[in-house]
Design a protein around this motif. Structure first.
Motif, PDB file in Angstrom:
ATOM      1  N   ALA A 208      48.007  75.684  46.019  1.00 30.70           N
ATOM      2  CA  ALA A 208      48.766  74.489  46.427  1.00 30.70           C
ATOM      3  C   ALA A 208      49.932  74.234  45.478  1.00 30.70           C
ATOM      4  CB  ALA A 208      47.840  73.284  46.457  1.00 30.70           C
ATOM      5  N   ALA A 209      49.724  74.549  44.160  1.00 29.60           N
ATOM      6  CA  ALA A 209      50.780  74.264  43.190  1.00 29.60           C
ATOM      7  C   ALA A 209      52.050  75.047  43.504  1.00 29.60           C
ATOM      8  CB  ALA A 209      50.284  74.581  41.782  1.00 29.60           C
ATOM      9  N   THR A 211      53.190  75.859  46.435  1.00 36.66           N
ATOM     10  CA  THR A 211      53.914  75.204  47.530  1.00 36.66           C
ATOM     11  C   THR A 211      54.555  73.917  47.021  1.00 36.66           C
ATOM     12  OG1 THR A 211      51.954  74.059  48.279  1.00 36.66           O
ATOM     13  CG2 THR A 211      52.374  76.179  49.265  1.00 36.66           C
ATOM     14  N   ARG A 212      53.838  73.241  46.098  1.00 32.60           N
ATOM     15  CA  ARG A 212      54.405  71.999  45.551  1.00 32.60           C
ATOM     16  C   ARG A 212      55.657  72.305  44.708  1.00 32.60           C
ATOM     17  NH1 ARG A 212      53.339  70.282  40.846  1.00 32.60           N
ATOM     18  NH2 ARG A 212      51.312  71.291  40.673  1.00 32.60           N
ATOM     19  N   GLY A 215      58.355  74.240  47.179  1.00 26.37           N
ATOM     20  CA  GLY A 215      58.725  73.565  48.424  1.00 26.37           C
ATOM     21  C   GLY A 215      58.487  74.442  49.649  1.00 26.37           C
ATOM     22  N   SER A 260      64.280  76.582  44.594  1.00 27.14           N
ATOM     23  CA  SER A 260      63.290  75.993  45.502  1.00 27.14           C
ATOM     24  C   SER A 260      63.813  76.066  46.933  1.00 27.14           C
ATOM     25  CB  SER A 260      63.045  74.539  45.115  1.00 27.14           C
ATOM     26  OG  SER A 260      64.188  73.789  45.406  1.00 27.14           O
TER      27      SER A 260
END
Ligand code: C2E
Ligand code: MG
Ligand code: MG
Length: 736
Positions: A208-209, A211-212, A215, A260
């Motif tokens: 998940a990190a 994607t965080r 972006g 990003s």
């Protein structure tokens, strides 16, 4: 051969016998023995039986072999198997179950027993056996995770005949599963981004990190290569070096600027590692990334702070000297001029002291703003600290341009600054220097601009002064004076003289004031009025002041021992001394050292000192009062005392300044002021001492308006110790 086969065989043989008999012309009862013997029916039957028995043996043998085979398999099974009969007695069990549940017993000892007779069967197990629905259950047996399956077996009539239970120890498997679960949790919750690629560098998983941070959605990343994040800010050589290191060492660690999904630059700290299987074959790459944007921002901020003043955000001394060096270098090359304005606010300390640092800070911010609005974009406005600012005029400037800017600044600073709704008036003094006339290096230019600024202050503030060589003469003589003072402190070049303080009603000397003398000091700096301020500026007053106190107390002790009737000795104290954190302790030590009682020492502070830091004075004076030390306010009337403070502070004497005594009784104003001070002293319960009495008229007038103690040339100048003692003991009639 099965029994059915055997019976079928016998039938066939009998049929064959009957068929033989049916072909005979005689009926069976008509057969004679000889014919029967010829037919040999017994032989036929016996042969068939023999064949049948052989078949049966063969079958039996095969069955036994099969049973042994099954038992062997049964016993080598990793799982434990127990068969229960209808009454829940153990009907059979395999080797593993004997070892696991029945303490390694022999099968024969177990068969026929109830399970809880031979092991402690848990309730959970009994329940599984009861239900026996063929589904998997996981139960905990003495700390082990065990998978249990129980199934019922029915007889031909459909009745429940037995139950088979199968047990498998899955503790290790569960442990692995738990670990996997933990890793999965770590993977998804860890703050660092984790990106896993296959050997073709295709992304196969991200957490998940990632994607965080980037972006990008997980679906967008999976299947693509990490180059999707490339910022194009690195040369191809950077990536080549990265791969070289990764291949050579299995690792790469460093900072990468990625981009990003929304186009932002992402400073990432990355560790890329190869993953290999047990055979050493490369299977994956794992990249762990930390977003260091905020660290980068902090670094940028720290870098800014290292070169800027925190309060006003103007360049600080470091950045200013950097730019100044640079400008001088350029001016040298192009034969140009550089101008520097050294600006110091006037009366800023008053504002800070009276309205507090917060207002002071806001004023400085406003001053910085005003300065910036007056200069060109290319000029540098810097804050050196406190209320000192510098303007560096960029490019080729002229003395006229520098003067014109200085004029503008002085005029602008005459306007009030509005801070927290208050109109504050400060003004400024400016020193101006130009390269190359006033200095050819940054340090000299700055130092000379500072000197010129001081001259602007001396000249009455609110103005500017261009540096000149004569100015540095003034500074040089200051430095020489400081040197001479230091030598005198070291070599004992000072003396104390004592001026009598006379009680005019009693007509006698009651005390004295110690005044410093420098017999061999430079001709132009011999009076305390000229060298004490320099000693204060250089803080030399601290050791000098200590010498003065020790000397005065030593004399006082001698005089008291000699029977001189003196109430106290008065010693002047400078503001710098008073501000020393150990001031009180030092005085107390010196008192002890000398043996003079506290009540017989008086310190003199000027009115301005008192008002400048009322809190400090109040604290110190209260401490001194505990030891009985007296306090006099010197030069009273020249400053601006707040009467309410006067009332609160532990004060004993007000010394009326000589300037009010000088024209008494001729000047009505001075008379009124002297009368007012004496009245105030009486009201507050203090003594008033008039300084600088030179004539009998002055003394008479002062006596009439209630002043009973005086000090001045009328009685005596300050005298060397021996002369003073003689003066007192002679009991010379004082003039009255
Ligand atoms: P002050 O404390 O107000 O001392 C009184 C000054 O007036 C002394 O000057 C004294 O000689 C002078 N004076 C006394 N009577 C007369 C008079 O009738 N006529 C005239 N014209 N002058 C008179 P002095 O000794 O030159 O000291 C000047 C100032 O220097 C002192 O003013 C004091 O503020 C400071 N000072 C003197 N000695 C010391 C010291 O030991 N420590 C410190 N911190 N300051 C000192
Ligand atoms: Mg004095
Ligand atoms: Mg005085």
């Amino acid at each position: 051969m099965t029994s059915t086969d055997a019976i079928r065989y016998i039938r066939a043989k009998l049929d064959q016998l009957l068929a033989v008999m049916g072909t005979l012309p005689l009926r069976p009862e008509e057969l004679d023995d000889a014919t029967l013997l010829e037919l040999d029916p017994i032989g036929i039957v016996a042969e068939s039986f023999a064949q049948m028995v052989a078949h049966l043996n063969e079958t039996n043998h095969r069955l036994n072999l099969a049973t042994d085979e099954i038992r062997a398999i049964f016993d080598t099974l990793g799982a434990a198997v127990v068969v229960f009969d209808h009454d829940n007695r153990i009907e059979d069990c395999n080797r593993r179950s004997l070892d696991w549940f029945f303490g390694g017993s022999e099968r024969a000892q177990i068969i026929g027993r109830l399970s809880n007779e031979v092991c402690d069967c848990t309730e959970a197990l009994a329940h599984v056996r009861e239900v026996a629905d063929g589904t998997c259950h996981v139960v905990n047996l003495h700390g082990q995770d065990v998978q249990v399956v129980a199934s019922k077996i029915f007889d031909e009539a459909g009745r429940h005949a037995k139950t088979v239970m199968l047990f498998a120890d899955i503790t290790q498997q569960m442990e692995v599963e738990r670990h996997l679960q933990l890793y999965a949790q770590v993977f998804s919750h860890v703050g660092e981004g984790i990106l896993i690629t296959d050997t073709d560098n295709r992304v196969i998983e991200v957490n998940a990190a990632v994607t965080r941070i980037t972006g990008y959605g997980r679906d967008e990343l999976i299947g693509s290569t990490p180059s999707i994040l490339k910022s194009d800010l690195h040369e191809p050589a950077f990536y080549e070096a990265l791969w070289d290191t990764l291949r050579a060492t299995g690792h790469w660690h460093g900072e990468i600027l990625d981009r990003s999904r929304d186009g932002r630059i992402l400073p990432l700290l990355q560790t890329i590692s190869e993953v290999r299987d047990a055979q050493g074959v490369l299977t994956h790459y794992i990249s762990v990334m930390t977003d260091i944007s905020s660290i980068k921002e902090t670094q940028t901020r720290l870098n800014f702070l290292a070169h800027h003043d925190v309060l006003t955000e103007l360049p600080n001394r470091l950045l200013l000297s950097d730019r100044l060096h640079h400008d001088i270098e350029r001016a040298k090359r192009d034969d140009q001029t550089v101008a520097l304005l050294f600006i110091d606010l006037d009366h800023f300390k008053n504002i800070n002291d009276s309205l507090g640092h917060q207002i002071g800070d806001l004023l400085l911010i406003e001053a910085a703003r005003r300065l910036k609005s007056l200069v060109r974009q290319v000029d540098t406005v810097a804050r050196l600290g406190g209320d000192e600012f510098v303007v560096l005029m960029e490019g080729n400037t002229s003395p006229a341009a520098a003067t014109s800017l200085a004029d503008k600044v002085v005029a602008a600073f005459k306007q009030p600054f509005v801070v927290n709704g208050l109109d504050l008036y400060v003004g400024c003094s400016i020193g101006v220097t130009l390269y190359p006339e006033d200095g050819i290096d940054a340090v000299t230019l700055l130092k000379n601009a500072d000197t010129a600024m001081y001259r602007a202050k001396d000249a009455g503030r609110d103005g500017h002064v261009r540096y000149s060589v004569e100015l540095s003469e003034v500074m040089r003589s200051k430095i020489e004076l400081d040197h001479a003072l230091r030598t005198a402190v070291r070599d004992g070049g000072f003396e104390l003289h004592y001026q009598p303080i006379v009680d005019i009603t009693r007509g006698k000397v009651v005390a004295c004031e110690a005044l410093i003398r420098w017999p061999n000091g430079p001709a132009d700096a011999r009076t305390p009025g000229s060298f004490i301020p320099v000693a204060e500026e250089t803080r030399l007053i601290v050791p000098l002041g200590e010498w003065i106190l020790r000397e005065a107390l030593t004399r006082m002790h001698e005089w008291l021992a000699d029977g001189l009737e003196l109430d106290y000795i008065s010693v002047n104290i400078s503001a710098v001394q008073l501000a020393q954190p150990d001031f009180t302790d030092r005085i107390i030590d010196l008192l002890h050292e000398s043996g003079v009682p506290g009540r017989q020492l008086q310190i003199e502070l000027t009115e301005n000192m008192l008002m400048r830091d009322i809190e400090l004075c109040s604290r110190v004076l209260t401490q001194l009062r505990e030891y009985g030390i007296r306090v006099a306010i010197d030069d009273f009337g020249t400053g601006y005392s707040s009467l309410s403070y006067l009332k609160q502070l532990p004060i004993d004497n007000l010394k009326i300044d000589r300037s009010f005594v000088l024209d008494i009784p001729g000047d009505a104003n001075d008379c009124a002021i002297a009368a007012a001070i004496i009245g105030l002293a009486k009201t507050l319960g203090l003594d008033a001492i008039a300084e600088g009495i030179e004539t009998c008229e002055q003394q008479d007038y002062l006596a009439r308006i209630g002043c009973d103690k005086v000090q001045g040339f009328l009685h005596s100048q300050a005298l060397p110790a021996a002369d003073f003692a003689a003066f007192v003991s002679a009991g010379r009639q004082t003039r009255g």
